[in-house]
Design a protein around this motif. Structure first.
Motif, PDB file in Angstrom:
ATOM      1  N   PHE A 143       3.257   5.259  -5.207  1.00 52.52           N
ATOM      2  CA  PHE A 143       3.795   4.074  -4.557  1.00 52.52           C
ATOM      3  C   PHE A 143       3.883   4.204  -3.035  1.00 52.52           C
ATOM      4  N   GLY A 144       4.401   5.334  -2.573  1.00 54.57           N
ATOM      5  CA  GLY A 144       4.611   5.455  -1.133  1.00 54.57           C
ATOM      6  C   GLY A 144       5.615   4.417  -0.663  1.00 54.57           C
ATOM      7  N   HIS A 145       5.312   3.761   0.454  1.00 51.40           N
ATOM      8  CA  HIS A 145       6.156   2.682   0.968  1.00 51.40           C
ATOM      9  C   HIS A 145       5.530   1.351   0.572  1.00 51.40           C
ATOM     10  N   THR A 146       6.221   0.603  -0.271  1.00 56.45           N
ATOM     11  CA  THR A 146       5.662  -0.650  -0.781  1.00 56.45           C
ATOM     12  C   THR A 146       5.363  -1.648   0.341  1.00 56.45           C
ATOM     13  N   THR A 147       6.220  -1.692   1.351  1.00 54.51           N
ATOM     14  CA  THR A 147       6.000  -2.654   2.430  1.00 54.51           C
ATOM     15  C   THR A 147       4.721  -2.339   3.205  1.00 54.51           C
TER      16      THR A 147
END
Length: 262
Positions: free
Chosen positions: A137-141
């Protein structure tokens, strides 16, 4: 007044905490004609509120003016220290690799018995999910912003010169963007402890405003004066009580102190 309230809501503004006088204005009249009101307020947007959760406005005593002087203090969060705690994310459940990650951890041999063995498995699960989340996922934004820019570029190319491969890439990217937006909605609603979402409207500012309010509400002290209640708190729960508690947890509830559930 209704338009002004709608503007506050749409902007995701949050009222700053205050101390001092309860009312900020007085008409200066005498007797029954004298009246007070809180006319002066301070609102903060979400980015500023997130940086200064302990910001406070002080209403000072009135002197020559009919309004109380206001002093605003920006204080950093004294509770912000150390690494961020583990929080189970509901958006993980919908990923096809989630159960495989869990099975790998729980299939490992752990030394111990009973609750100590369970605690060790949960600890290993936290470590595995942290790494899995970082990789998948990491940072979704960041993913959403990158996909939005990519879709904008593809759309611009199609306006100049239509191409079947470009349009196919656009459709695939749009479907992927929809998936990431739903994941972000799930993450925000879970963190804000909101059990509903507006269909067709992400309402991100509303979620962030709720998050900012949640962060500044902390339990500073707990007391239990009833001896019977104190004994219940210290007693060992039965299997039926544990099962009942686990069954009552909603699927989209916010993580509890252990990071897994309330």
């Amino acid at each position: 007044m209704e338009d002004f309230n709608n503007w506050i809501h749409q902007g995701g503004l949050v009222e700053m905490r205050s101390k001092g006088n309860n009312y900020s204005w007085c008409n200066g009249q005498s007797g029954l004609a004298r009246s007070w009101a809180k006319l002066d307020r301070v609102f903060m947007d979400v980015p500023l509120f997130s940086s200064f959760l302990n910001a406070i406005c002080s209403y000072l005593p009135r002197t020559t003016s009919d309004h109380s002087p206001m002093v605003i203090e920006f204080k950093m969060d004294p509770f912000s220290y150390g690494p961020s705690p583990f929080r189970f994310q509901q958006m993980w459940v919908d990923h096809p690799q989630f159960l495989y990650c869990i099975r790998q951890v729980w299939s490992e041999t752990v030394v111990g018995q009973g609750l100590s063995k369970l605690a060790m498995k949960l600890k290993k699960t936290k470590v595995a999910l942290r790494e899995w989340n970082k990789h998948i996922f990491g940072h979704t934004t960041k993913h959403i912003n990158a996909l939005e820019r990519h879709i904008e570029e593809l759309d611009h190319k199609l306006h100049i010169n239509w191409d079947e491969a470009t349009e196919r890439d656009l459709l695939i990217s749009a479907a992927e963007l929809d998936i990431w937006i739903r994941r972000e909605d799930t993450r925000l609603s879970q963190m804000a402890k909101i059990k509903w979402q507006m269909e067709g409207d992400r309402n991100t500012k509303f979620f962030h405003a709720c998050l900012a309010n949640k962060r500044r509400k902390r339990v500073m002290d707990m007391r239990c004066s009833n001896d019977a209640d104190s004994n219940i708190l210290c007693s060992v729960p039965t299997l039926n009580e544990v099962f009942s508690a686990l069954s009552s947890i909603p699927s989209n509830s916010a993580p509890g102190p252990d990071g897994f559930g309330l």
